[in-house]
Design an enzyme around this catalytic site. Sequence first.
Site, PDB file in Angstrom:
ATOM      1  NE  ARG A  52      -3.540   7.048   4.813  1.00 18.54           N
ATOM      2  CZ  ARG A  52      -4.294   6.668   5.474  1.00 18.54           C
ATOM      3  NH1 ARG A  52      -4.526   7.227   6.786  1.00 18.54           N
ATOM      4  NH2 ARG A  52      -5.069   5.504   5.389  1.00 18.54           N
ATOM      5  CG  ASP A  95      -5.743   2.369   4.744  1.00 19.24           C
ATOM      6  OD1 ASP A  95      -5.742   2.153   3.591  1.00 19.24           O
ATOM      7  OD2 ASP A  95      -4.723   2.230   5.708  1.00 19.24           O
ATOM      8  CG  ASP A  96      -6.355  -0.013   1.134  1.00 17.16           C
ATOM      9  OD1 ASP A  96      -6.116   1.337   0.730  1.00 17.16           O
ATOM     10  OD2 ASP A  96      -5.663  -0.900   0.955  1.00 17.16           O
ATOM     11  CB  SER A 111       0.142   0.587   5.685  1.00 15.57           C
ATOM     12  OG  SER A 111      -0.274   1.587   4.849  1.00 15.57           O
ATOM     13  CG  HIS A 113      -4.267  -1.214   4.465  1.00 13.91           C
ATOM     14  ND1 HIS A 113      -3.299  -2.478   4.349  1.00 13.91           N
ATOM     15  CD2 HIS A 113      -3.531  -0.369   3.483  1.00 13.91           C
ATOM     16  CE1 HIS A 113      -2.157  -1.958   3.554  1.00 13.91           C
ATOM     17  NE2 HIS A 113      -2.142  -1.066   3.272  1.00 13.91           N
ATOM     18  CG  ASP A 143      -6.639   5.631   1.958  1.00 11.74           C
ATOM     19  OD1 ASP A 143      -7.531   4.772   1.828  1.00 11.74           O
ATOM     20  OD2 ASP A 143      -5.473   5.284   2.229  1.00 11.74           O
ATOM     21  CG  ASN A 144      -6.357   4.442  -1.490  1.00  9.86           C
ATOM     22  OD1 ASN A 144      -5.200   4.805  -0.731  1.00  9.86           O
ATOM     23  ND2 ASN A 144      -6.657   3.149  -1.284  1.00  9.86           N
ATOM     24  CB  CYS A 156      -1.333   5.106   1.971  1.00 11.47           C
ATOM     25  SG  CYS A 156      -2.085   3.421   2.011  1.00 11.47           S
ATOM     26  CG  HIS A 178       1.585   5.824   5.114  1.00  5.15           C
ATOM     27  ND1 HIS A 178       1.057   4.851   4.535  1.00  5.15           N
ATOM     28  CD2 HIS A 178       3.166   5.662   4.881  1.00  5.15           C
ATOM     29  CE1 HIS A 178       2.000   4.136   3.984  1.00  5.15           C
ATOM     30  NE2 HIS A 178       3.107   4.689   4.181  1.00  5.15           N
ATOM     31  CE  LYS A 196      -1.749   4.196   5.993  1.00  2.17           C
ATOM     32  NZ  LYS A 196      -2.476   3.008   5.061  1.00  2.17           N
ATOM     33  CE  LYS A 249      -3.338   0.763  -1.814  1.00  4.78           C
ATOM     34  NZ  LYS A 249      -3.068   0.141  -0.352  1.00  4.78           N
TER      35      LYS A 249
END
Length: 527
Positions: free
Chosen positions: A88, A44-45, A162, A253, A304-305, A84, A139, A137, A335
Amino acid sequence: MGWLFLKVLFVGVTFLGCLYPLVDFCCSGDTRGQKPNFVIILADDMGWGDLGANWAETKDTANLDEMAAEGMRFVDFHAAASTCSPSRASLLTGRLGLRNGVTHNFAVTSVGGLPLNETTLAEVLRQAGYVTGMIGKWHLGHHGSYHPNFRGFDYYFGIPYSHDMGCTDTPGYNHPPCPACPRGDGDGPSRTHERDCYTDVALPLYENLNIVEQPVNLSGLAQKYAEKATQFIQHASASGRPFLLYVALAHMHVPLSGTRLSADRRGRRPYGAALREMDRLVGQIKDKVDRTARENTFLWFTGDNGPWAQKCELAGSVGPFTGSWQTHQGGSAAKQTTWEGGHRVPALAYWPGTVPINVTSTALLSVLDIFPTVVALAGASLPQDRHFDGLDASSVLFGWSQTGHRVLFHPNSGAAGEYGALQTVRLEQHKAFYVTGGAKACDGKVGPPRLHEPPLIFNLEEDVAEAEPLEEGGAEYERVLPEVRQVLADVLVDIAGDKTSRADYTRDPSVTPCCDPHRKACRCHTS
């Protein structure tokens, strides 16, 4: 909710207690050895440059770097969106947000989620005989039928969104920080904070439909994820049934887990310590795969990004994607934006005996490709009533080809432009922007949105940092522009004629996860 509970009861309510066998691991002895297992790990991130194998300055990812040496590393791999929920949703459907309906993030109070007429990867594989698990996660909607247990996953352990979307007793590192959850009526009224903080409802941890902890202890969450993942792999491997395990990490994240990070004796910054914690977690999962199903399990790691802008105190490294042009135009370079730092992510493939070792692939690939590739490798079939944006990347994974996408579309993800709109186009080595700006920088300032007609075009082969666009009217620009316009027009026509969905972004405070509404911040602990 009674029928929902009964539905989940037949696939298993808990993974450790007496009801654990209801996750159907039994029978089907001939399946083993014929169909591969899949472990998909989504960070994540995480910045492209956070992976040591990508960026020599990073020294915190020893296990991931080993995986790169023992498998395949992708250097031109992209998230399907720069935030996010849309990213996903695309991973699990193989479709862009304009098709699957998820164009921006879901909230704590969201009534809906990934539209129910969208078919998930887990649903396809479960139909093909796989046992399916999801840890981490989600989301993509937590209320009613949007819960992971009703989207194809036999087992779920994790947080519904998140981990900054609810207070905890151990808030961890952020800049600026949010306060811990209130503990009682004597805590007094909530004070004003420098950033948006969730102070009324604690972050919940689910096991299937049950909230087992609220608030979550973030300092122990990584180890819990590792334990649940390795248990799932052990039980599934022993059963003779093939399995799909999707692990969506909380790292990187914010907030970064606090307890272990503050004990870093070498004095390194919290971000590096969090990277090492994530790397250890991935290492534990890989070790379990190696001990139980090494030659029949495909492990795919990606993100994810990208991270928040590289100037932030706790930001990750986007590597070389920090061009002066986008910084000058305002907003962050990562992001939520469609600059390379927002969607170019680390990616590794590991499958001993099948994926060649120590190979770097330059193929243009995407998180969108996970769905069709895994479905093909599993010998399953794609749903026939819709179009997909991902491609089957098996030939790249096997080392037979370096050809991926010719064209990728990077949807607007919360910076400039309408959510989900396709206003950034990758065409081979060229990339065109019809809109830029609009992102929030670390100092809180928002750069103005800027529309570009004709579009900005960069040659990433010569300018990966997107520092200087091609000169309008120049020979290269004039050659590429008509092709960009054509591929964009073609995809919009295709989407208009496709079976598309629309997510329900309605909000209602009554759907907020709360295990005990009579206690401050919904406190409970049942695990």
